[in-house]
Scaffold this motif. Structure first.
Motif, PDB file in Angstrom:
ATOM      1  N   GLY A  65       6.160   7.933  11.549  1.00 36.66           N
ATOM      2  CA  GLY A  65       7.247   6.956  11.674  1.00 36.66           C
ATOM      3  C   GLY A  65       6.877   5.600  11.113  1.00 36.66           C
ATOM      4  N   LEU A  66       5.666   5.156  11.431  1.00 34.08           N
ATOM      5  CA  LEU A  66       5.228   3.847  10.926  1.00 34.08           C
ATOM      6  C   LEU A  66       5.007   3.877   9.419  1.00 34.08           C
ATOM      7  CD1 LEU A  66       2.783   2.840  13.792  1.00 34.08           C
ATOM      8  CD2 LEU A  66       5.115   2.024  13.400  1.00 34.08           C
ATOM      9  N   SER A  67       4.552   5.016   8.905  1.00 32.68           N
ATOM     10  CA  SER A  67       4.378   5.153   7.454  1.00 32.68           C
ATOM     11  C   SER A  67       5.723   5.086   6.742  1.00 32.68           C
ATOM     12  CB  SER A  67       3.695   6.487   7.122  1.00 32.68           C
ATOM     13  OG  SER A  67       2.390   6.492   7.609  1.00 32.68           O
ATOM     14  N   THR A  68       6.723   5.753   7.301  1.00 31.16           N
ATOM     15  CA  THR A  68       8.057   5.728   6.704  1.00 31.16           C
ATOM     16  C   THR A  68       8.615   4.311   6.707  1.00 31.16           C
ATOM     17  OG1 THR A  68       8.467   8.006   7.369  1.00 31.16           O
ATOM     18  CG2 THR A  68      10.397   6.656   6.869  1.00 31.16           C
ATOM     19  N   LYS A  69       8.468   3.615   7.837  1.00 31.65           N
ATOM     20  CA  LYS A  69       8.954   2.230   7.915  1.00 31.65           C
ATOM     21  C   LYS A  69       8.262   1.344   6.885  1.00 31.65           C
ATOM     22  CE  LYS A  69      10.500   1.409  12.621  1.00 31.65           C
ATOM     23  NZ  LYS A  69      10.195   0.711  13.872  1.00 31.65           N
ATOM     24  N   ALA A  70       6.944   1.473   6.799  1.00 36.88           N
ATOM     25  CA  ALA A  70       6.185   0.646   5.858  1.00 36.88           C
ATOM     26  C   ALA A  70       6.576   0.953   4.415  1.00 36.88           C
ATOM     27  CB  ALA A  70       4.683   0.855   6.065  1.00 36.88           C
ATOM     28  N   ALA A  71       6.731   2.235   4.096  1.00 33.99           N
ATOM     29  CA  ALA A  71       7.093   2.621   2.729  1.00 33.99           C
ATOM     30  C   ALA A  71       8.487   2.114   2.370  1.00 33.99           C
ATOM     31  CB  ALA A  71       7.022   4.138   2.572  1.00 33.99           C
ATOM     32  N   MET A  72       9.435   2.275   3.246  1.00 34.70           N
ATOM     33  CA  MET A  72      10.796   1.826   2.964  1.00 34.70           C
ATOM     34  C   MET A  72      10.864   0.307   2.854  1.00 34.70           C
ATOM     35  SD  MET A  72      12.486   4.511   2.414  1.00 34.70           S
ATOM     36  CE  MET A  72      10.982   5.225   1.794  1.00 34.70           C
ATOM     37  N   ARG A  73      10.108  -0.373   3.698  1.00 35.38           N
ATOM     38  CA  ARG A  73      10.063  -1.836   3.609  1.00 35.38           C
ATOM     39  C   ARG A  73       9.484  -2.237   2.258  1.00 35.38           C
ATOM     40  NH1 ARG A  73       7.627  -2.574   8.109  1.00 35.38           N
ATOM     41  NH2 ARG A  73       5.517  -2.538   7.251  1.00 35.38           N
ATOM     42  N   ARG A  74       8.427  -1.554   1.842  1.00 33.81           N
ATOM     43  CA  ARG A  74       7.770  -1.876   0.577  1.00 33.81           C
ATOM     44  C   ARG A  74       8.654  -1.569  -0.623  1.00 33.81           C
ATOM     45  NH1 ARG A  74       5.428  -4.813  -2.556  1.00 33.81           N
ATOM     46  NH2 ARG A  74       3.553  -4.221  -3.632  1.00 33.81           N
ATOM     47  N   LEU A  75       9.451  -0.516  -0.524  1.00 36.70           N
ATOM     48  CA  LEU A  75      10.291  -0.109  -1.645  1.00 36.70           C
ATOM     49  C   LEU A  75      11.653  -0.786  -1.656  1.00 36.70           C
ATOM     50  CD1 LEU A  75       9.472   3.695  -1.632  1.00 36.70           C
ATOM     51  CD2 LEU A  75       8.673   1.981  -3.276  1.00 36.70           C
ATOM     52  N   LEU A  76      12.201  -1.067  -0.489  1.00 37.36           N
ATOM     53  CA  LEU A  76      13.579  -1.566  -0.420  1.00 37.36           C
ATOM     54  C   LEU A  76      13.706  -3.040  -0.083  1.00 37.36           C
ATOM     55  CD1 LEU A  76      15.147   1.469   1.473  1.00 37.36           C
ATOM     56  CD2 LEU A  76      15.119   1.042  -0.994  1.00 37.36           C
ATOM     57  N   ALA A  77      12.718  -3.609   0.576  1.00 40.23           N
ATOM     58  CA  ALA A  77      12.843  -5.001   1.032  1.00 40.23           C
ATOM     59  C   ALA A  77      11.963  -5.953   0.233  1.00 40.23           C
ATOM     60  CB  ALA A  77      12.501  -5.087   2.527  1.00 40.23           C
TER      61      ALA A  77
END
Length: 140
Positions: free
Chosen positions: A79-91
């Motif tokens: 879950g934390l990996s998904t959040k970090a990846a999406m933040r890095r890619l989308l934000a």
């Protein structure tokens, strides 16, 4: 934080410094710069799909899913990996500059933050001058 130079490895450290200097002289990127550019290109592809109202291509979804699997295999929480990846890619605050650079609207990607509240980690596409052969994550 960089580790302290180990006197026992002075020969290897000096060789690495010469190697990096040679890469810079030739204009050749190190692997870390290629990795950063690939990650930025994924963010650009996501930004383009989003702005044009298209679905994310299946191949790109696979790349992201595989990256998350690799993180999990290295012991990171899913879950934390998904959040970090999406933040890095989308934000990313530099998304528009990246899209412009990729589409050829900018001659050279500017890595200077537009404001002081931007994390310097968002601007890692800049050629880092690193004569220091010490690892960033290890301490002596």
């Amino acid at each position: 934080m960089p580790r302290r130079a180990d006197e026992r490895n002075e020969t290897g450290r000096a060789a690495t410094e010469r190697w990096r200097k040679g890469l810079r002289a030739r204009g050749a990127p190190e692997a870390c710069h290629v990795d950063t550019a690939v990650a930025a290109a994924v963010a650009v592809a996501l930004a383009k799909a989003q702005s044009e109202g298209h679905d994310v291509p299946a191949a790109l979804k696979c790349v992201i899913a595989d990256a998350l699997k690799l993180l999990k295999s290295r012991g990171y929480d899913s879950g934390l990996s998904t959040k970090a990846a999406m933040r890095r890619l989308l934000a990313r605050r530099d998304r528009s500059a990246l899209v412009s650079a990729v589409s050829g609207k900018l001659k050279r990607f500017s890595t200077k933050p537009e404001s002081t509240d931007v994390s310097p980690h968002y601007f890692l596409l800049e050629k880092r001058i690193s004569d220091d052969s010490r690892s960033d994550g290890e301490e002596a």
